[in-house]
Write an enzyme that holds these catalytic residues in place. Structure first.
Site, PDB file in Angstrom:
ATOM      1  CB  CYS A  59      -1.078   0.018   1.226  1.00  0.00           C
ATOM      2  SG  CYS A  59      -0.528   0.907   2.689  1.00  0.00           S
ATOM      3  CB  CYS A  83      -5.115   4.769   8.008  1.00  0.00           C
ATOM      4  SG  CYS A  83      -5.983   4.745   6.402  1.00  0.00           S
TER       5      CYS A  83
END
Ligand code: FES
Length: 149
Positions: free
Chosen positions: A33, A102
């Site tokens: 990512c 996150c």
């Protein structure tokens, strides 16, 4: 979609940078990512007296890095270890559900830096079982738009 606090910490992140001769350094992330967080801690008498970070990642990762440094400065390492990704998100007045993962970066970076500090000082710390959850979570990041990058 994002709270004012998230936008503030994204646009004006606090405590960005490195600490020379840091007592603990933790780096977490996932190459897939592309989101990487590195946390530097200065610790005196088991109290975190300074924290800085460098984050390469989405806006939520930057905002959670920034607020997490504010949350841990002045805390003992044991208190800092109790800070969860949920607490980090709450301190930002919440994150959209798709961006909650996150905040795992911040929690894991704090843990990794404290683990580094403890191992440098001859203290053992059990590897966090959540680390595996984090890696599993972050494999999904490639499917998530980086909408405030
Ligand atoms: Fe934000 Fe992976 S940490 S998308």
């Amino acid at each position: 979609m994002y709270s004012e606090k998230v936008m503030d910490h994204f646009m004006n992140p606090r405590n960005v940078g490195e600490i020379e001769n840091a007592d603990g350094i933790g780096e977490v992330g996932n190459a897939k990512c592309g989101d990487i967080m590195k946390m530097y801690l200065k610790i005196e008498n088991d109290v975190i007296v300074d924290a800085k970070f460098k984050t390469f990642g989405c806006g939520a990762a930057v905002a959670t890095s920034s607020i997490s440094t504010e949350l841990i400065i002045g805390k003992t390492v044991d208190e800092a270890l109790k800070i969860t990704n949920k607490a980090v998100a709450e301190a930002l007045d919440g994150l959209p559900p798709a961006k909650m993962h996150c905040s795992n970066l911040a929690e894991e970076a704090i843990r990794a830096a404290i683990q580094d500090y403890r191992s440098k000082n001859g203290m053992s710390q059990k590897e966090s079982s959540e680390k595996e959850d984090y890696i599993t979570c972050c494999k999904r990041c490639e499917d998530i738009n980086h909408d405030i990058d």
